[in-house]
Design a protein around this motif. Sequence first.
Motif, PDB file in Angstrom:
ATOM      1  N   PRO A 126       0.817  -1.222   0.000  1.00  0.00           N
ATOM      2  CA  PRO A 126       0.000   0.000   0.000  1.00  0.00           C
ATOM      3  C   PRO A 126       0.850   1.271   0.000  1.00  0.00           C
ATOM      4  CG  PRO A 126      -0.072  -1.098   2.143  1.00  0.00           C
ATOM      5  CD  PRO A 126       0.599  -2.038   1.201  1.00  0.00           C
ATOM      6  N   GLN A 127       2.037   1.216   0.637  1.00  0.00           N
ATOM      7  CA  GLN A 127       2.992   2.322   0.685  1.00  0.00           C
ATOM      8  C   GLN A 127       4.362   1.717   0.963  1.00  0.00           C
ATOM      9  OE1 GLN A 127       1.520   5.797   3.227  1.00  0.00           O
ATOM     10  NE2 GLN A 127       0.134   4.194   3.914  1.00  0.00           N
ATOM     11  N   LEU A 128       5.395   2.525   0.811  1.00  0.00           N
ATOM     12  CA  LEU A 128       6.728   2.134   1.273  1.00  0.00           C
ATOM     13  C   LEU A 128       7.310   3.331   2.015  1.00  0.00           C
ATOM     14  CD1 LEU A 128       8.854  -0.091   1.370  1.00  0.00           C
ATOM     15  CD2 LEU A 128       9.933   0.956  -0.623  1.00  0.00           C
ATOM     16  N   TYR A 153      12.142  -0.341   6.674  1.00  0.00           N
ATOM     17  CA  TYR A 153      11.188  -0.043   5.606  1.00  0.00           C
ATOM     18  C   TYR A 153       9.857  -0.713   5.930  1.00  0.00           C
ATOM     19  CZ  TYR A 153      15.354   1.435   3.087  1.00  0.00           C
ATOM     20  OH  TYR A 153      16.507   2.078   2.722  1.00  0.00           O
ATOM     21  N   LEU A 154       8.784   0.096   5.944  1.00  0.00           N
ATOM     22  CA  LEU A 154       7.463  -0.367   6.363  1.00  0.00           C
ATOM     23  C   LEU A 154       6.419  -0.044   5.302  1.00  0.00           C
ATOM     24  CD1 LEU A 154       7.585   1.086   9.999  1.00  0.00           C
ATOM     25  CD2 LEU A 154       8.157  -1.255   9.317  1.00  0.00           C
ATOM     26  N   THR A 155       5.260  -0.657   5.461  1.00  0.00           N
ATOM     27  CA  THR A 155       4.152  -0.358   4.551  1.00  0.00           C
ATOM     28  C   THR A 155       3.187   0.661   5.159  1.00  0.00           C
ATOM     29  OG1 THR A 155       2.796  -2.182   5.408  1.00  0.00           O
ATOM     30  CG2 THR A 155       4.268  -2.674   3.558  1.00  0.00           C
ATOM     31  N   GLN A 156       3.468   1.118   6.371  1.00  0.00           N
ATOM     32  CA  GLN A 156       2.622   2.112   7.026  1.00  0.00           C
ATOM     33  C   GLN A 156       3.486   3.140   7.741  1.00  0.00           C
ATOM     34  OE1 GLN A 156      -0.098   0.312   9.776  1.00  0.00           O
ATOM     35  NE2 GLN A 156      -1.004  -1.075   8.275  1.00  0.00           N
ATOM     36  N   PRO A 157       3.105   4.419   7.724  1.00  0.00           N
ATOM     37  CA  PRO A 157       3.832   5.414   8.511  1.00  0.00           C
ATOM     38  C   PRO A 157       3.555   5.225   9.999  1.00  0.00           C
ATOM     39  CG  PRO A 157       1.938   6.409   7.426  1.00  0.00           C
ATOM     40  CD  PRO A 157       2.031   5.006   6.915  1.00  0.00           C
ATOM     41  N   GLN A 158       4.529   5.628  10.833  1.00  0.00           N
ATOM     42  CA  GLN A 158       4.403   5.491  12.279  1.00  0.00           C
ATOM     43  C   GLN A 158       4.542   6.865  12.940  1.00  0.00           C
ATOM     44  OE1 GLN A 158       3.778   2.371  13.588  1.00  0.00           O
ATOM     45  NE2 GLN A 158       3.733   1.703  11.445  1.00  0.00           N
ATOM     46  N   SER A 159       4.009   6.986  14.134  1.00  0.00           N
ATOM     47  CA  SER A 159       4.080   8.260  14.866  1.00  0.00           C
ATOM     48  C   SER A 159       5.188   8.217  15.906  1.00  0.00           C
ATOM     49  CB  SER A 159       2.741   8.544  15.552  1.00  0.00           C
ATOM     50  OG  SER A 159       2.384   7.463  16.418  1.00  0.00           O
ATOM     51  N   LEU A 168       6.838   6.611  -0.201  1.00  0.00           N
ATOM     52  CA  LEU A 168       6.359   6.368  -1.551  1.00  0.00           C
ATOM     53  C   LEU A 168       4.938   5.843  -1.456  1.00  0.00           C
ATOM     54  CD1 LEU A 168       7.578   6.578  -4.411  1.00  0.00           C
ATOM     55  CD2 LEU A 168       8.134   4.141  -4.254  1.00  0.00           C
ATOM     56  N   THR A 169       3.985   6.601  -2.013  1.00  0.00           N
ATOM     57  CA  THR A 169       2.597   6.163  -1.962  1.00  0.00           C
ATOM     58  C   THR A 169       2.358   5.035  -2.958  1.00  0.00           C
ATOM     59  OG1 THR A 169       1.992   7.872  -3.561  1.00  0.00           O
ATOM     60  CG2 THR A 169       1.769   8.418  -1.222  1.00  0.00           C
ATOM     61  N   ALA A 194      10.324  11.663  -3.447  1.00  0.00           N
ATOM     62  CA  ALA A 194       8.916  12.028  -3.266  1.00  0.00           C
ATOM     63  C   ALA A 194       8.709  12.784  -1.962  1.00  0.00           C
ATOM     64  CB  ALA A 194       8.056  10.761  -3.300  1.00  0.00           C
ATOM     65  N   LEU A 195       9.403  12.367  -0.888  1.00  0.00           N
ATOM     66  CA  LEU A 195       9.246  13.054   0.391  1.00  0.00           C
ATOM     67  C   LEU A 195       9.814  14.465   0.324  1.00  0.00           C
ATOM     68  CD1 LEU A 195       8.307  12.630   3.352  1.00  0.00           C
ATOM     69  CD2 LEU A 195      10.671  12.050   3.885  1.00  0.00           C
ATOM     70  N   THR A 196      10.943  14.624  -0.361  1.00  0.00           N
ATOM     71  CA  THR A 196      11.527  15.952  -0.522  1.00  0.00           C
ATOM     72  C   THR A 196      10.584  16.871  -1.288  1.00  0.00           C
ATOM     73  OG1 THR A 196      13.764  15.023  -0.510  1.00  0.00           O
ATOM     74  CG2 THR A 196      13.495  17.219  -1.440  1.00  0.00           C
TER      75      THR A 196
END
Length: 701
Positions: free
Chosen positions: A385-387, A648-654, A670-671, A693-695
């Motif tokens: 779903p994301q990277l 490297y994950l498939t979900q962002p973390q807080s 990366l979406t 992409a983040l930049t």
Amino acid sequence: MDAQSYNTALADLRGVRDAIRKARAQLVKLEADRDKQIVRLTGHAKASAERIAPAAGLSVADVVALAPALAPDSLADSDAPQPQPAPETAAKPPTELTPQPQPGAAAAAVDTVLPQPTVPAPTAASEAPVAKTPAATDAPRALPSIPEGDRGNAWCTHTSGLVSTRPNFTQQARSTVFLDTTTGVLVHRNQTHRLDLGTATAADILTAVFHAIPEGVERIYITAGDPWHRDADRYPYLRDAVAAWLNAPIPGWRTDTGRGRDRMAGHFVHARNPVGRYQRESGEQHVEIRSVGEWFDVDGDDPATVRDAFVLLWQALRRHWSDAVLMGSPSQTGRDLWTRTIPQRGQYADGFPVLSEELRGLLHATAGQGRNELLTPPRVPEQLPQLVEYDRTFAYAKHTWKSPVGTPRRITATAFAAWSEKEQTRALYGCGHWQVRVTVPDAWNRVGLLPAPAPGERAWHYPAEPGTTFTTWAGGPEVHTALTNPIQPWQIEILDGILWEDGKPLDDWAKKLKETWTNLSAQAHFQGDAQQARAAHLASRAVRAILLYGIGSFAQRPRMVTGTTPRPMERDVPPDAEIIGFDDELITWQKPTGFSRDPNAHPEWAAAIWSGARAALLTQRHRDDDTYAGALHAPPGTVVAFRTDALYLTQPQSWPYHHQPGDYLLRGHLTGPVTAPTTEEELLTLRDAGRAALTTSGQEA
């Protein structure tokens, strides 16, 4: 690109594909012909593997594998029956750490008290567990053990007369220039020159530089151009191209044989960051050609900016070390600066003794460095779903506050079992290196926690299949994590171990480097001049390299010597050497030389830091925020890869980020949907795309 150009490019690509297939087929045929000729040569009464190996471009071992009759006499009895070791459990009664599940274990804090170890009654299962090995074409390599009895106990000593001591001399700075071999721009102090480098051979570079600076220089940093790759198309591997570039003859110069206290002799063949060491045939001048990539990644920065980065770095280090000198590499600089923090009073005023060669060899074979693992489908979805990339900032600096010191003690399974629960807990919290038998819990659905030997030299993998049993070596931080992780405790059996006192031999050194890094990072952030801000950023990256590679240099791997022999003298190639390249004039070879008498060899320090860093990739407590970060705190199935100090994950973390060493920094996002990477090359491609992409989105921390 329009449709016509696209179709034309596809046709060209197919042509390249077919050419590669033909070349591979030709290579296979040539190798088969070579092997037949080697076998045919065995018909000669005086045939020897030592003579045939350099002629074939192979090592002696490769030749013997093709023609066993050519085995040296020393191996003649290798097929004779050998004494079989006693069963492992007979010699080393295991102590099993069997955690008792507690209510709410899945959400338990990471720093819970270690479960009480129990000694299981001998059973057939415990005496001969069946290990589940990973699917692979080759069997995992076997890790060494400490011999039984007095012979093994004798390993736990120090090498006589080998001690890390504070230097009684001041390093001498070397005249340095910075050269872009693409543009020919050379920066020397405050002067800028533009050189004609011809084809940018080593001879061209030395001729042009010494013409521009008649008084001479001692170190040439290449900032761009990678001249050692100019003829890469002519060689099957980059190392071959680099070796040919370094060893090409230079009128008036020869390979440096070393001098003084900083005695580094000969070229260093490396695919990306080689080192060429030359001296005048008269012996009056010495010069190194090095890549600035050893210190930091250059992204289009001109030589003047790189020079400014080194000046800022030197000035920042001088605030903590009045005699600081930048040496040729970060590892040399790091170790030199560390020696200048050895205490002049107290317990270790006489220095830190070096372990026995046997124990250093054991650590070399059983203590890996960073965790590099790629999880592929079906362990992760085919379409992610994301990277999301999280990188631990200045990670190793987080784990230098405690290191092993003193005379090591061997802790057998029997001795460990005889200890009280408090003593066992203290030992596993302390500075130790443990041989353990590990069983993955039946309901485990996360990543593996402990490294296990995999096929290939120094290769490791991380078993996670429920019920898998394996034997390995691991540091105290990883064993502790396996026993107290917040998901489900693992079953650990202590088979053997080495335990040191807790000390702080690296603490002062690391604190000074962390302060230097913090100051330079602040300069990069608040500096109004763009070039100086960039120089400060590069200097902060150089500080990271000094600590990172300085720690790596403590590991003191067995040395590999590279040399060349003229083709007409091929019989002079050392019999234990591996041929790594050759042309019409020279044979390039390398051979291991074992451990040198290095007074600064402390693999126990590197092993402890690496173990702590690997454990922190799994779980790390942020006390100020009363929260945790790491792979075990992400949902099951969301971990895609580990890469040294990145996750490297498939979900962002807080996860909290306070610009402190060890914090998880969001580096890329990366979406999706994103096709799951199946090779390291694919992962790195996605990593670069995610960072870009983040930049672009402006979300960086």
